[in-house]
Design a protein around this motif. Structure first.
Motif, PDB file in Angstrom:
ATOM      1  N   GLN A 675      -4.736  11.556 -10.330  1.00  0.00           N
ATOM      2  CA  GLN A 675      -4.806  10.485  -9.336  1.00  0.00           C
ATOM      3  C   GLN A 675      -3.460   9.783  -9.203  1.00  0.00           C
ATOM      4  OE1 GLN A 675      -7.914   7.642 -10.106  1.00  0.00           O
ATOM      5  NE2 GLN A 675      -7.439   6.397  -8.327  1.00  0.00           N
ATOM      6  N   GLN A 679      -1.098   9.963  -5.848  1.00  0.00           N
ATOM      7  CA  GLN A 679      -0.875   8.748  -5.061  1.00  0.00           C
ATOM      8  C   GLN A 679       0.586   8.296  -5.073  1.00  0.00           C
ATOM      9  OE1 GLN A 679      -3.684   5.789  -6.450  1.00  0.00           O
ATOM     10  NE2 GLN A 679      -5.372   6.710  -5.331  1.00  0.00           N
ATOM     11  N   LYS A 753       3.556   4.103  -3.468  1.00  0.00           N
ATOM     12  CA  LYS A 753       2.560   5.076  -3.055  1.00  0.00           C
ATOM     13  C   LYS A 753       3.115   5.980  -1.961  1.00  0.00           C
ATOM     14  CE  LYS A 753      -1.424   2.204  -4.206  1.00  0.00           C
ATOM     15  NZ  LYS A 753      -0.688   0.978  -4.580  1.00  0.00           N
ATOM     16  N   ILE A 774     -10.848  12.970  -5.384  1.00  0.00           N
ATOM     17  CA  ILE A 774     -10.483  11.826  -4.551  1.00  0.00           C
ATOM     18  C   ILE A 774      -9.854  12.360  -3.264  1.00  0.00           C
ATOM     19  CG2 ILE A 774      -8.633  10.113  -4.323  1.00  0.00           C
ATOM     20  CD1 ILE A 774      -9.310   9.018  -6.987  1.00  0.00           C
ATOM     21  N   TYR A 776      -7.349  10.830  -0.560  1.00  0.00           N
ATOM     22  CA  TYR A 776      -6.418   9.698  -0.522  1.00  0.00           C
ATOM     23  C   TYR A 776      -5.651   9.701   0.797  1.00  0.00           C
ATOM     24  CZ  TYR A 776      -1.840   7.512  -1.460  1.00  0.00           C
ATOM     25  OH  TYR A 776      -0.683   6.781  -1.379  1.00  0.00           O
ATOM     26  N   ASN A 778      -2.732   7.288   3.127  1.00  0.00           N
ATOM     27  CA  ASN A 778      -1.793   6.162   3.152  1.00  0.00           C
ATOM     28  C   ASN A 778      -0.792   6.393   4.289  1.00  0.00           C
ATOM     29  OD1 ASN A 778       0.281   4.295   2.715  1.00  0.00           O
ATOM     30  ND2 ASN A 778       0.068   4.389   0.503  1.00  0.00           N
ATOM     31  N   TYR A 835      -4.082   1.324   1.229  1.00  0.00           N
ATOM     32  CA  TYR A 835      -4.432   2.744   1.190  1.00  0.00           C
ATOM     33  C   TYR A 835      -5.944   2.870   1.157  1.00  0.00           C
ATOM     34  CZ  TYR A 835      -5.220   2.295  -3.879  1.00  0.00           C
ATOM     35  OH  TYR A 835      -5.683   1.921  -5.108  1.00  0.00           O
ATOM     36  N   TYR A 837      -9.324   5.500  -0.019  1.00  0.00           N
ATOM     37  CA  TYR A 837      -9.693   6.667  -0.818  1.00  0.00           C
ATOM     38  C   TYR A 837     -11.205   6.785  -0.914  1.00  0.00           C
ATOM     39  CZ  TYR A 837     -10.694   3.679  -4.907  1.00  0.00           C
ATOM     40  OH  TYR A 837     -11.209   2.750  -5.757  1.00  0.00           O
ATOM     41  N   TYR A 839     -14.159   8.746  -3.578  1.00  0.00           N
ATOM     42  CA  TYR A 839     -14.248   9.186  -4.968  1.00  0.00           C
ATOM     43  C   TYR A 839     -15.613   9.809  -5.193  1.00  0.00           C
ATOM     44  CZ  TYR A 839     -15.038   8.647 -10.036  1.00  0.00           C
ATOM     45  OH  TYR A 839     -15.357   8.857 -11.352  1.00  0.00           O
ATOM     46  N   TRP A 934      -5.738  13.528   4.975  1.00  0.00           N
ATOM     47  CA  TRP A 934      -6.080  13.147   3.600  1.00  0.00           C
ATOM     48  C   TRP A 934      -5.411  14.083   2.611  1.00  0.00           C
ATOM     49  CZ3 TRP A 934      -9.065   8.823   2.781  1.00  0.00           C
ATOM     50  CH2 TRP A 934      -9.755   8.310   3.894  1.00  0.00           C
TER      51      TRP A 934
END
Length: 967
Positions: A675, A679, A753, A774, A776, A778, A835, A837, A839, A934
């Motif tokens: 993770q 990130q 990030k 995950i 993620y 951003n 950001y 995410y 999970y 993503w």
């Protein structure tokens, strides 16, 4: 002291036209929690303790049953029933119970037949039929109405847990919602309905699959088998067996519920801000008609014989090697357990115990600890030890047994026992500040059959215990009759996951609402007025003679203090700081040995520690206010006069390097590393550390100087305690030595990030039956305080609790996961980015299902006006009843400062909430999360993943274990 219950009649007017009622209760003289214990005519126990600090109440409803009482043919039943208690009753969770019931009855009959069939093909057909009937029943099922009810009243921490002897239901509620809470719980415990059975069973399957990688669970199970060979503590586990989970019985669950979920087997435990006279009347109103049972009996089992010689077992798993040893002791209600609580501290209290000073401090193994695990019928005194590199598990065992021999021979300081009692009293004072700790103590007393008088008098009783009594006790009970588990590292070939069944998703029925939920949502209660922080008035900003800033709040409740030297830099400025801090724990001074330092702090009932964060650092001292000055002098002496110990440094480096190797064996540690890597990239909180060559070659004096030099940098002092302002400043001036001119805070390289401009898939390897994943996203969007209300309501609506879209779609509707959530996260400091995410933990073969569902609900946010209003209402009620107190006030100010604001952000959120609309949330999600690229971060066993389907989403980047950890 002889117990004389105080019987008081409390006359309450329950409403116009109703007669007053009287309720008798028991108290214990000298009880600092002033607990009242009621017993209603139907046998329901009610423990009430008032704490006015914040307008909230911690509630537990404890049932005196757990896996100990599971039928041998359906283990895991108590735990599964706990899950089903969230599915509703005759009045909520359904749109029409009368129409739903025939289908629920049909499902029950089909499961009873299904569990008798062994032919795989026939079982698949029968399960398909169950799935088909479940689809019809689901037309009436309104999933997660219980959580909607809790959200509507502003509850927090909605949860439950099951263990050997207890199943307990947990809520934290605003103090003005007692009536609604009691009404809901009264209905729930008297009228539970089993629905949504097969999808919830799949969630329990997932929980079981997760447990396959938990080596500690396997060790406890192995210990139980040896200590309790003919008792459920040893013959069955709380989560149950695979065969029983595959062959559930709704009929058995119903019978179990009828037998144990009766008022004379239940306790309601509450601590917080309330009028106990009104609360007991409310509880009586909703629980008083609950019919008691005269047939509450528990299964009886043969007396478990004491072991006369060591017995052992071996457990295989991927995690690091260790040993677990255990002695069988008496049940939790016996006073023996008080003695065991003291003995656990004599062995390992974190500072001055025999393990601490003779094993952990000199690093003779990776670590050793002891604790008493008390249960109703029997208890286990547990010892755990981890080896150094190259050290055998038997070597660790011998180290532990040697210290236990010292205990039996009285080879410990005469000062240790009184110090332990003082520290236990200190911990008890901290617990009294916490509603959860108070209520938890009630649960334990009730479940274990321990009289509250015995609990209240515990510390006075222990104060009279002598060293000779401890020695005599240890000689009697710590014999060669112990069980030991050798946890070896390797592949556990015996573990088989439960395969994914063919489940048709049931409808979420978001637009449906029972009349019961509507009534609760629209009920009128006296509102709680929010209390926001005023950074100009809620704490004092003082200065020492040398101009050091001091943030001050006086503690007027008790004699506890909390003192911090607070620095606005951390590991981003110096990657060595965490290691300097860790090394410091093994050092003495020019006048005191490392052992003496720890013993002195422990003797003062004070705790000292250095805490290194990303961009902050604290040197903390806390404990009994009367000892603060002496403890402060000791802390300053340690910081300024620490003495290099080259042998300790060598051992510390060896243990650090072994710890890094052990981390690579842990699924959770691997996922944290993946993770962080996914990130932040290569420069991240996991990888930013000295490599092995640097660690081995560094001069340890450099680390000592690093800590000693902290006082020469600009910093603040944070204080919450009993001293008056002038007393505090005088104490700081006299005891805290700083440079005449303080240096500026050192510059740091912030963790940044990474942006996600396109779809990417990163896979890191871990051989397990499930994946951790995950998604993620951003796009380097900066935080805007004006959006904070939208963020909080969106997170509540979409990815938060059981009422959120994510939980409904992935778990409730499809049974895809035990754990699933999503979040739009805002930064903790200015100039950092927002950001988003998702999970999830799920089976390998459900990965693509999870991805498809997540992407569907992200790209087209399901819109339910009623659910949105609930999310908004829950957010408002939680803010209104939240109280930030003690040092939390100062840290809130410092956190706001880091984010670039000078006010309590909750004030802005609360003011914005009334005008917020569902359209605002939909637009917010569309702009920030829908149809976005993503980065998929997947930890799993690639040979069991659908790689071809993943490749259709994006190219796959494989990252090694060494790469994500950086070592």
């Amino acid at each position: 002291m002889k117990f004389k219950p105080l019987i008081i009649s409390a006359f309450l007017t329950l409403g116009f036209g109703l007669q007053a009622s009287a309720y008798s209760y028991e108290t214990v003289k000298g009880d600092p929690s002033q607990t009242r214990i009621y017993t209603l005519p139907n046998g329901l126990k009610v423990y009430l303790s008032v704490n006015k600090e914040k307008p909230r109440i911690q509630t537990y409803i404890a049932v005196r049953t757990g896996s100990r009482n599971d039928p041998a043919e359906t283990t895991g039943l108590a735990h599964y029933l706990e899950h089903l208690m969230f599915k509703g009753t005759h009045t909520f969770g359904t749109s029409d119970y009368d129409k739903e019931k025939p289908y629920l009855d049909d499902i029950e009959r089909r499961y009873e037949h299904y569990r008798t069939v062994t032919d795989p093909a026939v079982r698949r057909q029968l399960y398909h039929e169950i799935d088909s009937v479940s689809q019809i029943a689901a037309r009436y099922f309104i999933p997660n109405e219980y959580d909607k009810l809790m959200s509507s009243i502003g509850a927090n921490g909605t949860n439950a847990y099951t263990s050997n002897d207890v199943t307990c239901y947990v809520e934290n509620i605003p103090s003005n919602e007692v009536d609604n809470w009691a009404r809901i719980q009264g209905d729930r415990f008297q009228n539970m309905v089993i629905r949504g059975f097969h999808t919830e069973l799949e969630a329990v399957y997932e929980e079981f699959n997760i447990s396959l990688t938990n080596d500690t669970r396997k060790e406890f199970a192995a210990i139980g088998k040896m200590l309790f060979p003919t008792h459920p503590y040893g013959t069955q586990t709380t989560i149950g067996t695979q065969d029983h989970l595959k062959n559930p019985s709704i009929t058995n669950i119903k019978n179990y519920f009828k037998h144990y979920y009766v008022p004379n087997n239940v306790a309601i435990c509450m601590a917080g801000d309330f009028d106990p006279d009104k609360v007991i009347a409310t509880i009586d109103r909703y629980f008083g008609s609950w019919k008691k049972s005269d047939n509450v009996v528990y299964p009886q089992f043969p007396v478990q014989k004491d072991l006369t010689s060591p017995v052992s077992a071996t457990v295989i798993g991927k995690e690091a090697e260790n040993i677990m040893m255990a002695w069988k002791m008496s049940g939790a209600a016996e006073l023996q357990n008080d003695t065991l609580s003291v003995i656990s501290q004599i062995l390992s209290n974190g500072k001055a115990g025999l393990f601490d000073i003779n094993i952990n401090q000199p690093m003779r193994c990776q670590g050793a600890q002891a604790f008493n695990y008390d249960m109703r019928d029997y208890s286990q005194f547990i010892v755990i030890g981890m080896p150094n590199e190259g050290q055998s598990l038997d070597d660790v065992k011998n180290l532990i047994l040697a210290e236990i021999e010292k205990l039996k021979n009285g080879e410990f300081s005469d000062k240790l026992l009184p110090a332990i009692i003082n520290n236990m009293k200190l911990d008890h004072l901290h617990a009294l500040d916490d509603n959860e700790s108070r209520a938890d103590a009630f649960v334990n007393a009730f479940i274990n059959g321990r009289d509250w008088q015995v609990e209240v008098q515990k510390y006075d009783r222990l104060a009279g215990i002598t060293k000779q009594q401890i020695v005599d006790f240890a000689r009697r009970h710590f014999t060669d009759g112990y069980a030991i588990v050798y946890k070896k590292q390797g592949e556990d070939a015996s573990q088989k996951k439960i395969d994914k069944p063919a489940i048709t998703a049931i409808p979420t029925n978001r637009d449906m609402q029972s009349a019961f939920v509507k009534e609760v949502k629209e009920s009128k209660v006296e509102p709680i007025q929010p209390r926001f922080l005023d950074f100009n008035n809620d704490f004092a900003q003082l200065k020492t003679k040398r101009g050091l800033p001091v943030y001050y709040i006086q503690n007027k409740q008790n004699q506890l203090f909390d003192l911090n030297y607070y620095f606005e830099f951390g590991e981003e400025s110096n990657k060595w700081l965490p290691f300097a801090k860790n090394y410091f724990d093994y050092l003495g001074t020019d006048k005191l040995s490392a052992q003496e330092v720890q013993e002195r702090f422990y003797g003062l009932a004070c705790n000292y520690g250095i805490f290194v964060g990303t961009n902050t650092l604290r040197i903390n001292l806390n404990g009994l206010g009367e000892n603060m000055t002496e403890a402060m002098k000791l802390m300053e002496q340690v910081i300024n006069n620490a003495k290099v110990d080259n042998d300790a440094f060598k051992k510390y480096v060896e243990q650090e390097l072994k710890s890094r190797r052990d981390n690579k064996l842990s699924q959770k540690s691997n996922f944290r590393a993946l993770q962080a890597y996914g990130q932040y990239g290569a420069y991240n909180p996991v990888r930013n550390m000295p490599d092995s060559a640097e660690l081995v070659s560094v001069n340890p004096q450099k680390l000592i100087d690093m800590v000693a030099d902290l006082k020469n940098y600009k910093h603040s002092v944070l204080y919450y305690g009993p001293l008056a302002e002038k007393q505090l400043i005088a104490t700081i001036d006299k005891n805290h030595a700083i440079a005449k001119k303080l240096k500026d805070v050192p510059a740091g390289k912030p963790y940044t990030k990474e942006q996600t401009p396109k779809n990417e898939i990163w896979i890191a390897p871990y051989d397990a039956k499930n994946i951790y994943m995950i998604q993620y996203h951003n796009e380097n969007q900066m935080w805007n305080p004006e959006d904070e209300a939208k963020v909080q309501v969106f997170n509540e609506y979409f990815g938060g609790g059981m009422n959120g879209v994510v939980f409904q779609e992935l778990r409730e509707s499809r049974g895809l996961a035990y754990s699933a959530y999503a979040d739009f996260s805002t930064p903790v400091r200015k100039n950092d980015s927002n950001y988003a995410y998702t999970y999830i933990i799920s089976q390998n073969d459900k990965m693509m299902d999870c991805i498809h569902v997540f992407n569907n609900i992200l790209d087209t946010l399901p819109q339910t006006p009623a659910a949105f209003e609930l999310a908004k209402q829950a957010t408002m009620k939680r803010i209104a009843s939240q109280r930030i107190t003690k040092t939390g006030i100062i840290y809130s100010y410092l956190s706001a400062k880091q984010r670039g604001i000078d006010y309590d952000i909750r004030r802005k959120v609360y003011a914005t909430l009334p005008s917020l609309t569902l359209e605002d949330i939909v637009k917010f999600e569309h702009d920030n999360m829908a149809k976005k690229p993503w980065r998929y971060l997947i930890l799993g066993d690639e040979k069991n993943l659908d790689i071809k389907s993943l490749e259709k989403i994006a190219p796959i980047k494989r990252v090694s274990t060494d790469e994500i950890f950086g070592y």
